[in-house]
Write a protein that holds these residues in place. Structure first.
Motif: not given
Length: 311
Positions: A32-35, A229-237, A281-292
């Motif tokens: 399952p995806l993060p969260g 629509y990007i394949d890495n967390a850094k650029d998605i963020i 990568e979505l796990g990293k995105v989730h961690e980066a924006f959890a505070g928003h």
């Protein structure tokens, strides 16, 4: 990635074939995806969860509801954008939605095409709205759609480059009309898809000032799915920073979406990278924006392609 009208008609022609393949079994396992856990969190409201959503442009798979719902649950999906084909029996929608709700999955009616922004094609959008309204009136509470989701992407049309100001005006008018018509006599949650670069356009804010196109559209609706629509967390963020800040100020909930379709664009899809890479990568995105405050989870485009990508 936008699905044009030709592709949607193709789904109708190929529906029986696809359904046969699904019945034969596409039981591809993945984490399952993060969260979201592997089992449905029925007791928890979606607003209290991290949302995992997907677009199901091919509604024929819901006729095999047991298999499809099992796969959705395995992948942790708790919100589904389900394409509306008026020629597909409402009975299938009713049976599927009822069981989806029992598993804690909310279902939003989905439709749209780039040309819907043109005045001569606006009637197609209203036909979609009226179909959903009529369906919900004739369905029991547990069979009803929870929301309605518009995918209109006029920037893929040649007119966008030729007359961008005019097309932007038509786009905002279309979204405004969509919301007004839906909300005139329903409590359906209204959502739209948006690319992640609309902050580069300046438009009137409707109150005598100026703002970004992303902010203008966000403030019209109740939910936004950002197509990163990007394949890495850094650029998605990096790509969604401005929109997340705008959404925080507007108080509009946002999902961040990635693609699994083989788009042919380098770095634009997880098609070749597989499920494990996408989840990481979505796990990293989730961690980066959890505070928003506006960040509510992730979305994957689109269901059939998600099933097909490897681990």
């Amino acid at each position: 990635m936008n699905k044009n009208q030709t592709e949607k008609r193709a789904w109708r022609r190929l529906g029986a074939m696809v359904l046969a393949l699904v019945v034969a079994g596409q039981a591809l396992a993945c984490s399952p995806l993060p969260g979201i856990g592997g089992s449905p969190a029925i007791a928890a409201a979606e607003e209290q969860q991290s949302v995992v959503s997907t677009w199901m442009w091919n509604p024929y798979v819901i006729a095999d509801k047991g298999n499809t719902l099992r796969q959705l649950t395995e992948k942790g999906v708790n919100r589904l954008y389900l394409f509306i084909d008026p020629d597909f029996s409402a009975t299938y929608y009713k049976e599927f939605i009822s069981e989806a709700h029992a598993r804690g999955i909310k279902v939003h009616a989905l439709n749209g095409a780039p040309g819907w922004v043109l005045p001569e094609h606006n009637d197609k959008m209203y036909d979609f709205i009226y179909w959903v309204k009529q369906y919900n009136v004739g369905a029991r509470a547990e069979e009803q759609f929870d929301g309605i989701h518009l995918d209109v992407e006029p920037y893929v049309m040649p007119q966008w480059k030729q007359q961008s100001d005019a097309m932007i005006g038509l786009w905002t008018d279309t979204v405004s009309g969509f919301v007004q018509e839906v909300k005139s006599d329903t409590d359906l949650t209204v959502g739209i898809d948006m690319p992640v670069w609309l902050e580069t356009y300046r438009v009137r804010d409707g109150y005598g000032g100026m703002t970004t196109l992303s902010d203008r559209l966000m403030r019209m609706v109740e939910q936004v799915t950002l197509m990163a629509y990007i394949d890495n967390a850094k650029d998605i963020i990096d790509s969604v920073q401005n929109e997340l800040a705008e959404a925080d100020r507007a108080g509009v909930p946002v999902l961040i979406a990635v693609d699994t379709v083989d788009s042919g664009e380098p770095g634009g899809s997880f098609h070749a990278k597989g499920t494990a890479s996408m989840s990481a990568e979505l796990g990293k995105v989730h961690e980066a924006f959890a505070g928003h405050a506006s960040y509510k989870g992730t979305a994957v485009h689109e269901w059939d392609s998600w099933l097909q990508i490897g681990r």
